[in-house]
Design a protein around this motif. Structure first.
Motif, PDB file in Angstrom:
ATOM      1  N   HIS A 149     -12.527 -14.328  -6.932  1.00  0.00           N
ATOM      2  CA  HIS A 149     -11.909 -13.096  -6.415  1.00  0.00           C
ATOM      3  C   HIS A 149     -10.423 -13.280  -6.124  1.00  0.00           C
ATOM      4  N   ASN A 181      -7.377 -11.333  -7.798  1.00  0.00           N
ATOM      5  CA  ASN A 181      -6.714 -10.151  -7.249  1.00  0.00           C
ATOM      6  C   ASN A 181      -5.376 -10.483  -6.601  1.00  0.00           C
ATOM      7  N   VAL A 230     -18.895  -9.142  -5.546  1.00  0.00           N
ATOM      8  CA  VAL A 230     -17.903  -8.152  -5.985  1.00  0.00           C
ATOM      9  C   VAL A 230     -18.632  -7.024  -6.714  1.00  0.00           C
ATOM     10  N   PRO A 231     -18.149  -5.776  -6.598  1.00  0.00           N
ATOM     11  CA  PRO A 231     -18.863  -4.649  -7.197  1.00  0.00           C
ATOM     12  C   PRO A 231     -18.857  -4.646  -8.725  1.00  0.00           C
ATOM     13  N   ASN A 232     -17.821  -5.218  -9.340  1.00  0.00           N
ATOM     14  CA  ASN A 232     -17.690  -5.103 -10.795  1.00  0.00           C
ATOM     15  C   ASN A 232     -17.838  -6.436 -11.510  1.00  0.00           C
ATOM     16  N   GLU A 278     -18.684  -5.873 -15.205  1.00  0.00           N
ATOM     17  CA  GLU A 278     -17.518  -5.418 -15.978  1.00  0.00           C
ATOM     18  C   GLU A 278     -16.575  -6.583 -16.276  1.00  0.00           C
ATOM     19  N   LYS A 329     -17.581  -0.670   0.213  1.00  0.00           N
ATOM     20  CA  LYS A 329     -17.720  -1.610  -0.899  1.00  0.00           C
ATOM     21  C   LYS A 329     -16.586  -2.631  -0.884  1.00  0.00           C
ATOM     22  N   THR A 387     -13.649  -5.099  -2.334  1.00  0.00           N
ATOM     23  CA  THR A 387     -12.599  -4.826  -3.321  1.00  0.00           C
ATOM     24  C   THR A 387     -13.042  -5.300  -4.709  1.00  0.00           C
ATOM     25  N   VAL A 388     -12.836  -4.443  -5.697  1.00  0.00           N
ATOM     26  CA  VAL A 388     -13.218  -4.806  -7.068  1.00  0.00           C
ATOM     27  C   VAL A 388     -12.215  -5.812  -7.629  1.00  0.00           C
ATOM     28  N   LEU A 389     -12.660  -6.593  -8.612  1.00  0.00           N
ATOM     29  CA  LEU A 389     -11.752  -7.510  -9.311  1.00  0.00           C
ATOM     30  C   LEU A 389     -10.813  -6.677 -10.176  1.00  0.00           C
ATOM     31  N   GLN A 390      -9.522  -6.856 -10.005  1.00  0.00           N
ATOM     32  CA  GLN A 390      -8.531  -6.087 -10.754  1.00  0.00           C
ATOM     33  C   GLN A 390      -7.565  -7.032 -11.444  1.00  0.00           C
TER      34      GLN A 390
END
Length: 1076
Positions: free
Chosen positions: A262, A265, A293-295, A298, A570, A572-575
């Protein structure tokens, strides 16, 4: 005269240094090496393909007299080379292991299955893995405890040499997966690289893995321990450098383990993770370890697609130790038990506990602050109030045996103040005090006498079981505190957020001093991901039934909505934090097989690009296009295509203007009762209508209108009006019925109104609507229309017949007062296009009048436009960072780092070996800015590259250094202005502002041998920050030394070596307790 012994000694030393240099090149690689081809690349460069087939054609697969061999043939999958074991007597498929067979579904699909393949495969961990020991009878590593289902599933994938993404809760046991991979590589006699984002975590893992496996090495910026080991622990930046420089270590590499994924990010360093993931060669499998993580799917899908391999996603459903979250309102001995449950272990929010906390707080607050939760309660409590809260809470927790406690405090100063305020508190026994004293003295034995007298090197707080942990603390003191905490001797630890992000040290209880933090721009509430990460430190597996999380309500109870979002929101998503750097560009430009655009295309920021699906659609569209009949563009039809483009532009321009009009206040005012409008929808084509009623909904406004139509087509089921089959044609001719005129009353949307005319009619809306609705009933259907309807219908018909070519409409600029540039230019362009239509010869062709030819053009052009759109999407031109890439190339060409053809020049070769601020350092090097300076002055000047804080103390420096600073600022200003001129958004002031000289005096005096205790008096910067900056300064000096060797400046190289030796001393470079 040198004696024979001295000569031999110097010769041996020379050979030893040469050997070390060669070994360093073997380990780290060289900028003259060719890097390994990234895994998943679509194709090899032609010369590589040619060389490969030259080597591998006509090779025997089984040596004579042996039963086992190796298949070197290309199996045609993605152009990669596959090596498979061949068993002559085995009926099974070559290369398929028993694990793969039993696991099922691991063989790669081909044909249509390949096209539909999903690269990320989520693994179900709800059902037990009963046949685990049958499938792996002889595991590479045996654990003294029973593995969880998610750990068993991960181990099964590792045995099949598959890549995995393990997203598990804190303390769930992700490290088991890493340990098994290390054991597996030692069994296979290959290598594993373990990367972590934080140096402290690297050191800790080195100690843990060294104890377990023995053959473990550590590579960080300033430490190299056992670099020949089969398991290497290193920072992600070092692995990136090894990949770019083609290190030989990569050749034997089987696994790369990315811990704390993570961290991708992170705005500053996240790009490094993406670079490494893209650059890893095909033979390396990937293990990703992360908090939940939520994604995750993805992210794994992106990695799988760029690497052309499956990524198995394994997530945990819940924490192994559940958490209970409380609000604490106590501030004295009397109120010390005021702790209210807010979130139970099953995740249910307890409003009862929230209101109980408010009631408790109410009793001690004045009437004007009595409210049901202050939105953002003031944090300005006095030190004595803070002390009272902490004393009451810690006494209460100590009585309940809920220590050790981690108290997260989002300010280094407040951490220190809170710890000092507990002078009256003693949490340790005499035996524990003795153990702390013994460990402390043993750990600090390696320090010089003066360094042991530093204010931070204090034993009083530690002996009472109280510790402080933040970036301002000396590294060796942080390690002492961490080790004492892990032993349970530090009972209360005041720590900043970094303690949760890096070091794995669970506690019994976690306390939040506040739920607000400063993120560099302003104060805000904690994000759900941040809160979960820190709260997750509560609850020790195997020791605690539940973990306790406490939020202090010092000045007021926090808003219920804020608490709910923070606790139950939720993570933080991986960006993607992918960005272009000059180092990346230069490293890729020197390698012919790898392009910068390939790196951009394969980044996570471009993961929405499904190139494979687009290429499949392109093939289908090309086939469709070739099957269409050819266009007739001879004679009068020669300008048919230009006519199509003009009509299309005309229609789009008119639609854009109409949208602007209908979106304006004046436009909506004009659409009032009685206004005559032109209606275009599925039923009507250029039909006149009059508005009867306007809805009150300002968002989705609708209108009821009376519209004229053909007799028998009132419901839209008769023949379509003339021209309605060709909505693509721009035609202003109004609809007039061929037979008797009829009418209909319909609800219209804004998009159904294609023009607002200058005409209005006097109508009686209610009478018209009532009469029309009445005649829709079966028994009144044959009744004649009422007088109001007949009058309005006849008036609309008269207007249509009087203006067959179209009615005058309200002008967007003059009538609606729309003065924006787009509207004014659109109005002018519309008139030009309308006037140009009559000049086309194709409209006079007899074939065109039958509309057949135009239909063919429209059909062909719609396919062609879709094809062009897809071709653009898969091209480099659609890459979001392409403009910035061209801007940076212009900068590099202007500074002569690359030539006009993109070939890397000497300055470019130097810059490619520098990790940060590469332009400034290279320019200083080539302008000989460092040559007149002494080694200690060079170190002092270069400290501006590693120091980023603000300081209130003005450094006292030599005149030579002042001149050096002015020169650095002048070079930085020149680079900043050049970047701005080439189109980069960063201003020259922002670029120059990066370089801060607040530690110049400190670095100068340290390099000259001043003791650290005196150094600390020269600045207001905390000791831990000073140590970290000097350590990073050493890395910069090594980079400059390497750059000097590339350009052949041995004098500067020697000077940098002396500077490096001068600062590598005493407490700043004391070896980590974890590594010794």
């Amino acid at each position: 005269m040198e004696t024979e012994v001295e000569k031999r000694f110097l010769l041996c030393l020379h050979f030893l240094l040469g050997f070390l240099h060669l070994y360093f090149l073997f380990l780290r690689g060289s900028n003259t090496n060719y890097p390994f081809l990234p895994g998943g690349s679509d194709s090899f460069p032609k010369y590589i393909v040619r060389a490969r087939y030259t080597i591998y054609t006509k090779l025997l697969t089984v040596p004579p007299g042996l039963k086992v061999g190796m298949d070197f043939s290309d199996k045609g999958l993605n152009g990669h080379l596959f090596l498979k074991v061949i068993l002559l007597d085995s009926p099974s498929t070559p290369g398929t292991t028993s694990t793969e067979k039993k696991d099922g579904g691991t063989t790669k699909p081909t044909g249509d299955q390949e096209e539909k393949k999903r690269w990320a495969i989520p693994i179900n961990i709800t059902s037990p893995c009963d046949d685990f020991y049958k499938r792996i009878p002889n595991p590479a590593f045996k654990y003294p405890f029973e593995l969880d289902v998610f750990q068993k599933q991960a181990v099964l994938r590792l045995e099949a040499h598959e890549s995995v993404f393990v997203a598990a809760h804190t303390s769930a046991g992700k490290t088991v997966v890493a340990e098994y991979a290390i054991a597996l590589s030692q069994k296979h006699m290959t290598r594993t690289i373990y990367t972590s984002p934080i140096k402290a975590l690297s050191n800790q893992k080195f100690r843990d893995f060294k104890t377990t496996f023995g053959d473990v090495g550590l590579l960080t910026g300033d430490v190299q321990l056992s670099p020949e080991a089969s398991c290497l622990i290193m920072t992600t930046e070092i692995l990136r450098s090894m990949l770019y420089n083609g290190s030989e270590v990569i050749r034997d590499l089987e696994w790369v383990i990315f811990d704390e994924v993570h961290y991708i990010n992170d705005a500053e360093r996240g790009v490094v993770w993406e670079e490494v993931l893209i650059m890893l060669p095909d033979h390396v499998s990937i293990i990703l370890l992360s908090a939940t993580v939520p994604n995750a799917v993805e992210f794994s899908e992106w990695i799988g697609r760029i690497k052309k391999k499956h990524i198995y996603v394994i997530s945990t459903a819940k924490r192994p130790v559940p958490l209970e979250h409380y609000l604490y309102t106590g501030n004295s001995t009397k109120t010390q038990k005021e702790m209210f449950l807010l979130l139970d272990p099953t995740g249910n929010f307890q409003t009862k506990g929230y209101y109980a906390a408010i009631d408790a707080k109410k009793e001690r607050t004045s009437k004007h602050t009595q409210s049901f939760g202050t939105k953002n309660p003031s944090q300005n409590t006095t030190p004595s109030q803070d002390r009272a809260v902490w004393l009451s809470l810690l006494h209460f927790l100590s009585q309940r045996q809920q220590t050790p406690v981690v108290a997260f405090t989002f300010s280094r100063t407040r951490c220190d103040d809170n710890a000092r305020s507990l002078a009256s508190m003693d949490l340790t026994s005499s035996v524990e005090k003795s153990e702390i004293h013994s460990f402390f003295q043993k750990s600090l034995r390696r320090l010089r006498g003066g360094d042991r007298q530093l204010p931070q090197v204090g034993l009083d707080l530690l002996k009472r079981g109280i510790g402080v942990h933040h970036s301002g603390i000396l590294p060796i003191m942080k390690e002492v505190i961490e080790m004492l905490f892990s032993r349970g001797l530090v009972k209360v630890l005041f720590a900043t957020e970094t303690f949760a992000m890096g070091v794995n040290m669970p506690a019994r209880t976690v306390v939040f001093d506040s739920i607000r933090k400063h993120d560099g721009t302003g104060f805000r509430n904690l994000l759900p991901g941040e809160y979960i990460q820190m709260a997750g430190r509560a609850g020790r597996r195997g020791l605690d039934a539940t973990g306790t999380v406490i939020i202090l309500c010092k000045s007021g109870v926090h808003d219920m909505g804020d608490l709910n979002v923070m606790m139950l929101g939720k993570p933080t998503v991986l960006q993607s934090q992918f960005r272009l750097t000059y180092t990346m560009i230069l490293n890729l430009l020197r390698v012919e097989a790898l392009r910068v655009t390939d790196m951009m295309r394969r980044s996570f920021s471009e993961s929405h690009r499904d190139t494979q699906a687009h290429e499949q659609q392109i093939g289908q569209l090309k086939q469709t296009l070739s099957s269409l009949p050819p266009l007739d563009t001879e004679g009068q039809l020669s300008d048919l295509l230009p006519y199509y483009y003009t009509v299309t532009e005309l229609r789009l321009t008119a639609e854009a203007l109409q949208c602007a009009v209908l979106g304006s206040v004046n436009g909506l005012k004009a659409l009032s009762v009685g206004r005559v409008v032109v209606v275009n929808n599925k039923q009507h084509f250029n039909a006149l209508g009059v508005i009867l009623q306007v809805s009150s909904d300002s968002v989705n406004r609708t209108f009821i209108a009376l519209i004229i139509c053909e007799k028998g087509n009132e419901e839209g089921i008769g023949d379509s009006p003339k021209g309605s089959a060709f909505p693509h044609l721009y035609n202003t001719a109004l609809f007039t019925p061929e037979g008797p005129c009829s009418h209909t009353v319909q609800k219209l949307k804004l998009q159904d109104v294609s023009a607002i005319t200058v005409k209005t009619l006097k109508v009686i809306p209610d009478r018209i609507i009532d009469n029309y609705n009445k005649r829709q009933q079966l028994r009144f259907r044959l009744d004649p229309p009422g007088q109001a309807i007949s009058t309005a219908t006849q008036e609309l018909l008269r207007l249509a017949e009087a203006n067959p070519g179209g009615m005058m409409t309200l002008d967007p600029v003059n009538d609606f007062q729309l003065k924006s540039v787009d509207v004014v230019e659109g109005t002018m362009r519309l008139r030009v296009l309308q006037d140009s239509l009559k000049d086309f010869s194709c409209i006079h062709s007899p074939t065109f009048s039958e509309q057949v030819c135009f239909l063919r053009v429209q059909e062909r052009m719609s396919v062609q436009e879709e094809l062009d759109k897809l071709l653009f999407l898969i091209s480099d031109q659609s890459l979001s960072l392409l403009p910035e890439y061209h801007q940076r190339i212009k900068v590099l060409q202007s500074l002569q780092y690359v030539d006009s053809s993109g070939a890397v020049q000497l300055k470019g070769r130097v810059a490619s070996q520098i990790s940060s601020h590469e332009l400034l350092l290279t320019e200083l090097l080539f302008e000989n800015a460092l040559s007149p300076l002494a080694p200690e002055e060079s170190a002092a000047l270069l400290s501006c590259l590693v120091f980023q804080q603000k300081t209130q103390v003005e450094p006292h420096i030599t005149n030579t250094l002042k001149e050096g600073i002015e020169r650095v600022l002048a070079v930085a200003q020149r680079i900043g202005e050049l970047q701005r001129d080439c189109g980069i958004t960063q201003t020259a002031e922002e670029y120059v502002g990066q370089f801060k000289f607040g530690l110049t005096e400190v670095a100068y005096c340290w390099a000259r041998g001043m003791p650290f205790a005196e150094i600390a008096q020269l600045t207001d910067v905390q000791e831990g920050t000073v140590v970290r900056c000097v350590q990073r300064l050493d890395e910069v000096l090594k980079e400059v030394r390497q750059a000097a060797r590339i350009v052949g400046d041995s004098v500067l190289g020697s000077k940098m070596e002396k500077a490096s030796l001068a600062i590598r001393r005493d407490i700043v470079f004391t070896a980590s307790l974890y590594t010794h």
